[in-house]
Design an enzyme around this catalytic site. Sequence first.
Site, PDB file in Angstrom:
ATOM      1  CD  GLU A  27      44.494  38.357  51.363  1.00  0.00           C
ATOM      2  OE1 GLU A  27      44.887  39.238  52.143  1.00  0.00           O
ATOM      3  OE2 GLU A  27      44.652  38.425  50.137  1.00  0.00           O
TER       4      GLU A  27
HETATM    5  C1  ACM Z   1      48.477  36.514  49.628  1.00  0.00           C
HETATM    6  O1  ACM Z   1      49.416  37.322  49.776  1.00  0.00           O
HETATM    7  N1  ACM Z   1      47.223  36.924  49.769  1.00  0.00           N
HETATM    8  C2  ACM Z   1      48.727  35.115  49.338  1.00  0.00           C
END
Ligand code: ACM
Length: 521
Positions: A335
């Site tokens: 992310e």
């Molecule tokens: C995640 O759940 N951002 C790895």
Amino acid sequence: MKIITKTGFAILALLFVLAAMALKPKESNNQDKISLIPQPVSVKYTGGYFTLTYSTGIFYQEANPALKKSARFLAKILHPSTGFPVPVIPVKNKPSGTYIYLTLTENKALGNEGYELKVTKKRIILSANKPAGIFRGIQTLRQLLPARVEKCYLQKGPWQIPTTKIIDYPAYAYRGAMLDVARHFFSVKTVEKYMDLMALYKLNILHLHLSDDQGWRIQIKSWPELTKIGGSTEVGGGKGGFYTQKQFKELVHYAADRYITIVPEIDMPGHINAALASYAILNCNNKRKKLFTGIDVGFSTLCTHKKITYKFINDVVGEISAISPGPYFHIGGDESHATPKKDYLPFIAKVQNIVAAHHKKVIGWDEIAQTPLKKGTLVQYWANKKNVLTAIKKGAKVILSPGGRTYLDMKYDSTTKLGLHWAGYVNVKRAYNWNPSTLIPGVTKKDIAGIEAPLWSETITDLKDIEYMAFPRLIGDAEIGWTPKNLRNWNSYRLRLGKQAARLDDLNVNFYRSKLIPWQD
Ligand code: ACM
């Protein structure tokens, strides 16, 4: 002669069956109460039982300190509840009489963690290639004893173990749980209890998510503000906290005694606000960010063009690697929405080199598959199947943590107070009822290092919350990782899980009593 009517015949037959049941000698080995999780590869019960008594000792092969440790681990469980002295005794050769004996053997089929457990009326012999196998076998032995053996004060006997021969070894080498100690901080004692429960079900990896936007949780001596500032809060604005390196070493040691490897994670280049709030110099504009106590994601990034960024990473990876005996360093990589892709790719490549320079192998969330991968890198699937296929094309193995199956922070259903549900509701059946080797078309067993169940802690504030979300789902993950696919099925599992209730109660675990499970306390 009067002809017996159909109904009459049925009544007679029923009476006959009942009489036969009453006459049958009672099985006194409590076999129907036994529940083994994970289900072993091969179990044969032979109808009798071994009884633990005041004079039962645990013998172990002399000159093997690892076996001594495991013998002591077992004695520490047996002693308080049985009230028996349970001496731990080194021997050169197999002893005589009645005993428990731990011994190393050579049996290739058992691998690194497999074991053979033979229980006869007179003795229990647990053998394995490696001490890790002995430790795993001890967990099976625990589950063959009445649940009350887990209590820490005197209980009533008898202490019977069904006679059996068990041969057992894991399907996957990597069987993990992840704890997010960054969104909320958890004490050493809490993490230790989590490891105690992991060990009972033969899990062998504890991945600690040690940094995120909301908190930095491990002392870095060369960058002290990380914990002083970055460790000073958590989601919701609580006081946060961090592990000193001494405490982290204690965790590593505690894990090692249970044949658990700790995988440290420092998430980068995103999920890094706590560091950016600690040091102005890590920011592109040389200004500290504010501490963050919300639950948004994807807004922070390291300044990938600055030289100091890589010195920072080298110092952090170096200090943590020096106190982490395991082979892996997890670099996060997920992310990173605030990092331009053209910067993300070379950044991850550089960080892989830094990790390699500290003699560790990289693990990263599945996004890192887009970059060139060093040999031995593990890619952890959580969201994007395409990334997994890319990773295996590049020769990497994968860890499977599908959000909609293994994420322990997903709510069980719409009424669950804790947790989130962006990956859906994950009830106990959904969490259990999948197979690693058929989850993603094109990804087969040889591509898979294993599985891991992450517990993110945006809504989780203490041990009771951890236990409620992880149990019983983590027990299912343990079986998925250990037991071969052809020996697993939901109907068998739900009955065996139901019988774990008494043990979980006796271990004081705040587990979720899913209505899908016939709990037997
Ligand atoms: C995640 O759940 N951002 C790895």
